[in-house]
Write a protein that holds these residues in place. Sequence first.
Motif, PDB file in Angstrom:
ATOM      1  N   ALA A  79      26.101   8.201 -11.172  1.00  0.00           N
ATOM      2  CA  ALA A  79      27.499   7.793 -11.047  1.00  0.00           C
ATOM      3  C   ALA A  79      27.625   6.276 -11.098  1.00  0.00           C
ATOM      4  CB  ALA A  79      28.088   8.321  -9.736  1.00  0.00           C
ATOM      5  N   GLU A  80      28.671   5.811 -11.762  1.00  0.00           N
ATOM      6  CA  GLU A  80      28.974   4.391 -11.811  1.00  0.00           C
ATOM      7  C   GLU A  80      30.485   4.236 -11.664  1.00  0.00           C
ATOM      8  OE1 GLU A  80      28.586   0.664 -11.524  1.00  0.00           O
ATOM      9  OE2 GLU A  80      26.766   1.804 -11.951  1.00  0.00           O
ATOM     10  N   VAL A  81      30.907   3.294 -10.823  1.00  0.00           N
ATOM     11  CA  VAL A  81      32.336   3.092 -10.595  1.00  0.00           C
ATOM     12  C   VAL A  81      32.963   2.386 -11.787  1.00  0.00           C
ATOM     13  CG1 VAL A  81      34.050   1.932  -9.162  1.00  0.00           C
ATOM     14  CG2 VAL A  81      32.071   3.008  -8.092  1.00  0.00           C
ATOM     15  N   LEU A  82      34.078   2.921 -12.254  1.00  0.00           N
ATOM     16  CA  LEU A  82      34.857   2.271 -13.298  1.00  0.00           C
ATOM     17  C   LEU A  82      35.699   1.201 -12.608  1.00  0.00           C
ATOM     18  CD1 LEU A  82      36.825   4.131 -16.126  1.00  0.00           C
ATOM     19  CD2 LEU A  82      37.452   1.891 -15.262  1.00  0.00           C
ATOM     20  N   ASP A  83      35.141   0.012 -12.498  1.00  0.00           N
ATOM     21  CA  ASP A  83      35.762  -1.102 -11.787  1.00  0.00           C
ATOM     22  C   ASP A  83      36.492  -1.985 -12.806  1.00  0.00           C
ATOM     23  OD1 ASP A  83      36.472  -3.305 -10.335  1.00  0.00           O
ATOM     24  OD2 ASP A  83      34.458  -3.738  -9.567  1.00  0.00           O
TER      25      ASP A  83
END
Length: 338
Positions: A123-127
């Motif tokens: 998972a990677e945050v869409l920042d």
Amino acid sequence: MSYGYNEKEIERDRIVIMDAKWLMPDANKEVSGSAIFLKIQCYGGYEKTKYIFITDDKSITKDCVNETVEKLWPYKKERVYKFIQYDGSETVAVRKATENLPEDAIYMVFLEENLYEQFPGRAEVLDIQNIDDSINKLTRQLKLGYWWDQSYRHSKLRWKDQLVSDEFENVIFLDIDGVLNEDKGDGNIDEEKVALLADIVNQTKSEIVLTSSWRRYLPVWIESKEKPKGSASMLFHLFAKYNLTIADATEDLTSGPDARPFEVRSWLSYRDSVINFVILDDENFWRWNWLAPHVVLTEVTWLGDKGNYDYHRQAGLNQEQANRAIEILQRFKKKKPW
């Protein structure tokens, strides 16, 4: 599933799970969906990346998604791997999206909500405020594979006669015991020390590479369908809370007093992009050699009042050491001196 040095490299599906709203035209959005997808491709993301779009917005239909994709990518409809409309939990929707994926598929969850605890390593945050950094981390795993899938990732090197183009620039080589805890043998993780680590990462835009023996146990926890409780769970819970992700791990190459220095040097020797790095460790290995200026020791010992060997010991990252790490990671801007 293992992909060793002598095995023929096979193709694997690369899949990104995203909220379908990023596809829809919206003048109020700071970054358009098409810009995000373009960045994923331009940042070295695997060119045949497929997308699973999820949404709880009833106004967004599968036909809407297909129509938008056709406009963005003419003749590339196959990039829409799946469309899921859901009620309730986003986490449940992602689990539904991943339940029937091919066993060896590389998938990344790329949403605004932090789901690193539920999907550790995937998972990677869409920042939106740091979209370039987010996409850079996402595409690295799409291109090279998961950090815990060491044999596959390093099969890219073949016989290690070429560099790995994964674009690491600022790196934190992280030990766990004695750095994120006091190393009392209980495997506990100290939240205050994780917060200090997060501060280092945020101020220096660095990425975490594990050097700890924990690298051997975390893949089991990541890939297990029934998540065990305990230290690994605590680590991922706190990493998720502070939006920290593990980018890679050094290989387990040898043992003895020179093991960790050798493994760090080996990792660095194939990555020409690295500009700054710091090593957070509680052990003063005598073979750090030229790495020594980059080492921040998190163990402090001193003799007792009577000068005997009944010394006191303090382990674990503190503010002074965090400041030192930041100083090391900000030392060089564009070119490494070694």
